[in-house]
Design a protein around this motif. Structure first.
Motif, PDB file in Angstrom:
ATOM      1  N   LEU A 173      44.653 -26.014   9.129  1.00 10.99           N
ATOM      2  CA  LEU A 173      44.485 -27.693   9.578  1.00 10.99           C
ATOM      3  C   LEU A 173      44.533 -27.167  11.373  1.00 10.99           C
ATOM      4  O   LEU A 173      44.513 -28.152  11.810  1.00 10.99           O
ATOM      5  CB  LEU A 173      46.197 -28.060   9.168  1.00 10.99           C
ATOM      6  CG  LEU A 173      46.966 -29.372   9.637  1.00 10.99           C
ATOM      7  CD1 LEU A 173      45.336 -30.061   9.935  1.00 10.99           C
ATOM      8  CD2 LEU A 173      48.253 -29.721   9.352  1.00 10.99           C
ATOM      9  N   PHE A 174      45.507 -26.444  12.317  1.00  6.65           N
ATOM     10  CA  PHE A 174      45.340 -26.309  13.399  1.00  6.65           C
ATOM     11  C   PHE A 174      43.928 -25.875  14.028  1.00  6.65           C
ATOM     12  O   PHE A 174      43.890 -26.466  14.594  1.00  6.65           O
ATOM     13  CB  PHE A 174      45.780 -24.902  13.948  1.00  6.65           C
ATOM     14  CG  PHE A 174      47.146 -24.778  14.951  1.00  6.65           C
ATOM     15  CD1 PHE A 174      47.678 -25.631  15.467  1.00  6.65           C
ATOM     16  CD2 PHE A 174      46.429 -23.956  16.002  1.00  6.65           C
ATOM     17  CE1 PHE A 174      48.326 -26.231  17.057  1.00  6.65           C
ATOM     18  CE2 PHE A 174      47.432 -24.288  17.603  1.00  6.65           C
ATOM     19  CZ  PHE A 174      47.497 -24.818  17.599  1.00  6.65           C
ATOM     20  N   ARG A 175      43.244 -25.296  13.510  1.00  6.38           N
ATOM     21  CA  ARG A 175      41.748 -24.955  13.534  1.00  6.38           C
ATOM     22  C   ARG A 175      41.605 -25.943  13.754  1.00  6.38           C
ATOM     23  O   ARG A 175      40.190 -26.544  14.116  1.00  6.38           O
ATOM     24  CB  ARG A 175      41.082 -24.110  12.484  1.00  6.38           C
ATOM     25  CG  ARG A 175      41.633 -22.325  12.696  1.00  6.38           C
ATOM     26  CD  ARG A 175      40.643 -21.418  11.491  1.00  6.38           C
ATOM     27  NE  ARG A 175      40.947 -20.055  12.444  1.00  6.38           N
ATOM     28  CZ  ARG A 175      40.666 -19.395  13.430  1.00  6.38           C
ATOM     29  NH1 ARG A 175      40.164 -20.148  14.352  1.00  6.38           N
ATOM     30  NH2 ARG A 175      41.040 -17.870  13.526  1.00  6.38           N
ATOM     31  N   LEU A 176      41.585 -27.232  12.528  1.00  8.26           N
ATOM     32  CA  LEU A 176      40.565 -28.368  13.173  1.00  8.26           C
ATOM     33  C   LEU A 176      40.776 -29.232  13.366  1.00  8.26           C
ATOM     34  O   LEU A 176      40.280 -29.844  14.409  1.00  8.26           O
ATOM     35  CB  LEU A 176      40.940 -28.810  11.464  1.00  8.26           C
ATOM     36  CG  LEU A 176      40.083 -28.267  10.597  1.00  8.26           C
ATOM     37  CD1 LEU A 176      40.640 -28.910   8.777  1.00  8.26           C
ATOM     38  CD2 LEU A 176      39.440 -28.931  10.290  1.00  8.26           C
ATOM     39  N   THR A 177      42.326 -29.512  14.253  1.00  8.39           N
ATOM     40  CA  THR A 177      42.439 -29.875  15.326  1.00  8.39           C
ATOM     41  C   THR A 177      41.944 -29.812  16.825  1.00  8.39           C
ATOM     42  O   THR A 177      41.552 -30.711  17.229  1.00  8.39           O
ATOM     43  CB  THR A 177      44.065 -29.986  15.605  1.00  8.39           C
ATOM     44  OG1 THR A 177      44.112 -28.664  16.035  1.00  8.39           O
ATOM     45  CG2 THR A 177      45.113 -30.421  14.257  1.00  8.39           C
TER      46      THR A 177
ATOM     47  N   LEU B 162      41.908 -26.861  26.023  1.00  8.31           N
ATOM     48  CA  LEU B 162      42.522 -26.536  24.563  1.00  8.31           C
ATOM     49  C   LEU B 162      42.512 -24.644  24.341  1.00  8.31           C
ATOM     50  O   LEU B 162      42.915 -23.911  23.435  1.00  8.31           O
ATOM     51  CB  LEU B 162      40.234 -26.671  23.025  1.00  8.31           C
ATOM     52  CG  LEU B 162      40.471 -27.556  22.601  1.00  8.31           C
ATOM     53  CD1 LEU B 162      39.042 -27.969  22.524  1.00  8.31           C
ATOM     54  CD2 LEU B 162      41.722 -27.986  21.720  1.00  8.31           C
ATOM     55  N   THR B 163      42.076 -24.673  25.727  1.00 11.65           N
ATOM     56  CA  THR B 163      42.022 -22.423  25.720  1.00 11.65           C
ATOM     57  C   THR B 163      43.697 -21.988  25.251  1.00 11.65           C
ATOM     58  O   THR B 163      43.677 -21.451  24.855  1.00 11.65           O
ATOM     59  CB  THR B 163      42.217 -22.655  27.271  1.00 11.65           C
ATOM     60  OG1 THR B 163      40.666 -22.812  27.443  1.00 11.65           O
ATOM     61  CG2 THR B 163      41.688 -21.031  26.969  1.00 11.65           C
ATOM     62  N   PHE B 164      44.361 -23.646  25.508  1.00 14.16           N
ATOM     63  CA  PHE B 164      45.860 -22.856  25.608  1.00 14.16           C
ATOM     64  C   PHE B 164      46.019 -23.010  23.946  1.00 14.16           C
ATOM     65  O   PHE B 164      46.549 -22.025  23.704  1.00 14.16           O
ATOM     66  CB  PHE B 164      46.686 -23.802  26.225  1.00 14.16           C
ATOM     67  CG  PHE B 164      47.013 -23.995  27.464  1.00 14.16           C
ATOM     68  CD1 PHE B 164      47.048 -22.324  28.066  1.00 14.16           C
ATOM     69  CD2 PHE B 164      46.404 -25.027  28.425  1.00 14.16           C
ATOM     70  CE1 PHE B 164      47.324 -22.689  29.718  1.00 14.16           C
ATOM     71  CE2 PHE B 164      46.724 -25.145  30.131  1.00 14.16           C
ATOM     72  CZ  PHE B 164      47.084 -23.748  30.487  1.00 14.16           C
TER      73      PHE B 164
ATOM     74  N   GLY C 172      43.469 -39.668  17.798  1.00  8.12           N
ATOM     75  CA  GLY C 172      45.054 -39.631  17.484  1.00  8.12           C
ATOM     76  C   GLY C 172      45.285 -39.175  16.193  1.00  8.12           C
ATOM     77  O   GLY C 172      46.579 -38.255  16.206  1.00  8.12           O
ATOM     78  N   TRP C 173      44.149 -38.392  15.548  1.00  6.96           N
ATOM     79  CA  TRP C 173      44.156 -37.393  14.345  1.00  6.96           C
ATOM     80  C   TRP C 173      44.704 -35.436  14.940  1.00  6.96           C
ATOM     81  O   TRP C 173      45.842 -35.599  14.571  1.00  6.96           O
ATOM     82  CB  TRP C 173      43.220 -37.323  13.635  1.00  6.96           C
ATOM     83  CG  TRP C 173      43.382 -36.675  12.459  1.00  6.96           C
ATOM     84  CD1 TRP C 173      44.609 -36.393  11.131  1.00  6.96           C
ATOM     85  CD2 TRP C 173      43.150 -34.782  12.357  1.00  6.96           C
ATOM     86  NE1 TRP C 173      44.532 -35.705  10.030  1.00  6.96           N
ATOM     87  CE2 TRP C 173      44.246 -34.372  10.754  1.00  6.96           C
ATOM     88  CE3 TRP C 173      43.022 -34.598  13.008  1.00  6.96           C
ATOM     89  CZ2 TRP C 173      43.852 -32.934  10.746  1.00  6.96           C
ATOM     90  CZ3 TRP C 173      42.237 -33.076  12.824  1.00  6.96           C
ATOM     91  CH2 TRP C 173      42.675 -32.061  11.572  1.00  6.96           C
ATOM     92  N   ALA C 174      44.062 -35.521  15.940  1.00  7.70           N
ATOM     93  CA  ALA C 174      44.101 -34.048  16.192  1.00  7.70           C
ATOM     94  C   ALA C 174      45.256 -33.940  17.114  1.00  7.70           C
ATOM     95  O   ALA C 174      46.538 -32.550  16.769  1.00  7.70           O
ATOM     96  CB  ALA C 174      43.490 -33.955  17.382  1.00  7.70           C
TER      97      ALA C 174
ATOM     98  N   ARG D 129      48.378 -31.491  14.710  1.00  7.37           N
ATOM     99  CA  ARG D 129      49.144 -31.013  16.147  1.00  7.37           C
ATOM    100  C   ARG D 129      50.666 -31.281  15.992  1.00  7.37           C
ATOM    101  O   ARG D 129      51.768 -31.254  15.881  1.00  7.37           O
ATOM    102  CB  ARG D 129      48.769 -31.187  17.435  1.00  7.37           C
ATOM    103  CG  ARG D 129      47.300 -29.313  18.043  1.00  7.37           C
ATOM    104  CD  ARG D 129      48.367 -29.703  19.194  1.00  7.37           C
ATOM    105  NE  ARG D 129      46.750 -30.639  20.032  1.00  7.37           N
ATOM    106  CZ  ARG D 129      45.626 -31.371  19.728  1.00  7.37           C
ATOM    107  NH1 ARG D 129      44.677 -30.552  19.420  1.00  7.37           N
ATOM    108  NH2 ARG D 129      45.024 -32.271  20.151  1.00  7.37           N
ATOM    109  N   GLY D 130      51.095 -32.912  15.373  1.00  9.38           N
ATOM    110  CA  GLY D 130      51.993 -33.388  15.802  1.00  9.38           C
ATOM    111  C   GLY D 130      53.078 -32.895  14.342  1.00  9.38           C
ATOM    112  O   GLY D 130      54.184 -32.875  14.630  1.00  9.38           O
TER     113      GLY D 130
END
Length: 228
Positions: A54-58, A106-108, A25-27, A32-33
């Motif tokens: 932040l993007f890496r953390l998702t 996650l590759t995308f 949910g958080w990711a 990302r949201g």
């Protein structure tokens, strides 16, 4: 925690299920949201480049979610394999494929990150990678649905869980599979239809999560529950 008892295994499954929901949910929504802006390539690229951590953390959250998902499948297999070995094995297979699809998808996102952080990057390519990731999430719903089918069958067959919960889980499985069919087969259908399709899934999964966490399993009078 003594993991040799069904109740302890059920509570562990509930905790893993909760962790799975929180990570996913958080990711998807909180991470990302807040960065990906539909239809706006420039803002999306700027958001990702300016919030790289932040993007890496998702991505880290999704990797952990996939790992937790497999652990959940293993615990549920251990808890319910005595009901039907075939159904429990099917549950574990669907969970494993679903977890694998999370990682492949996650590759995308990695492509979006690499592109957004390169000098002179094409913003349109960043948005394309993000869009492909979102579409992959929808497609991954097939296996998030399929694992609920044997889970529902096992819940229906065992006295440890309410049979109505098993029925709800099987209905939720059908709803999970119906969502990508609607998204790709009827893309112009009113959004309310997809929202309504999500209701059985939400009710079923929240019901299973709450039951495992709060009750664990029940011990009907006169029924000997197998040890783990």
């Amino acid at each position: 925690m003594n993991l040799t008892t069904p109740k302890a295994l059920a509570r562990l499954a509930g905790l893993l299920y909760l962790l799975l929901a929180l990570l996913g949910g958080w990711a998807e929504l909180g991470g990302r949201g807040s960065l990906v802006v539909a239809g706006d390539a420039a803002r999306t690229a700027a958001n990702i480049a300016g919030n790289e951590s932040l993007f890496r953390l998702t991505m880290v959250a999704d990797i952990l979610m996939a790992t937790v998902f497999v652990a959940l499948g293993l615990v549920l297999h251990r808890l319910l394999h005595h009901v039907s070995e075939r159904a429990a094995t099917a549950l574990l297979v669907f969970v494993s494929v679903g977890a694998g699809s999370i990682l492949v998808n996650l590759t995308f996102q990695a492509g979006a990150l690499v592109t957004a952080t390169q000098p002179g990057h094409p913003a349109e390519l960043v948005l394309l990678f993000c869009t492909l990731h979102q579409q992959g999430y929808v497609l991954g719903g097939v296996f998030f649905g399929l694992w609920l089918l044997p889970a529902g069958y096992l819940a229906y067959r065992t006295p440890m869980l309410p049979s109505v919960l098993g029925v709800l889980l099987m209905a939720g499985a059908a709803a999970w599979v119906a969502d990508p069919l609607l998204a790709f087969g009827l893309p112009d259908a009113p959004e309310v239809i997809r929202t309504l399709v999500e209701v059985p899934t939400t009710v079923a999964e929240l019901g299973l999560l709450a039951y495992l966490l709060i009750r664990g399993v029940r011990t009907p009078q006169g029924v000997d529950l197998p040890g783990a």
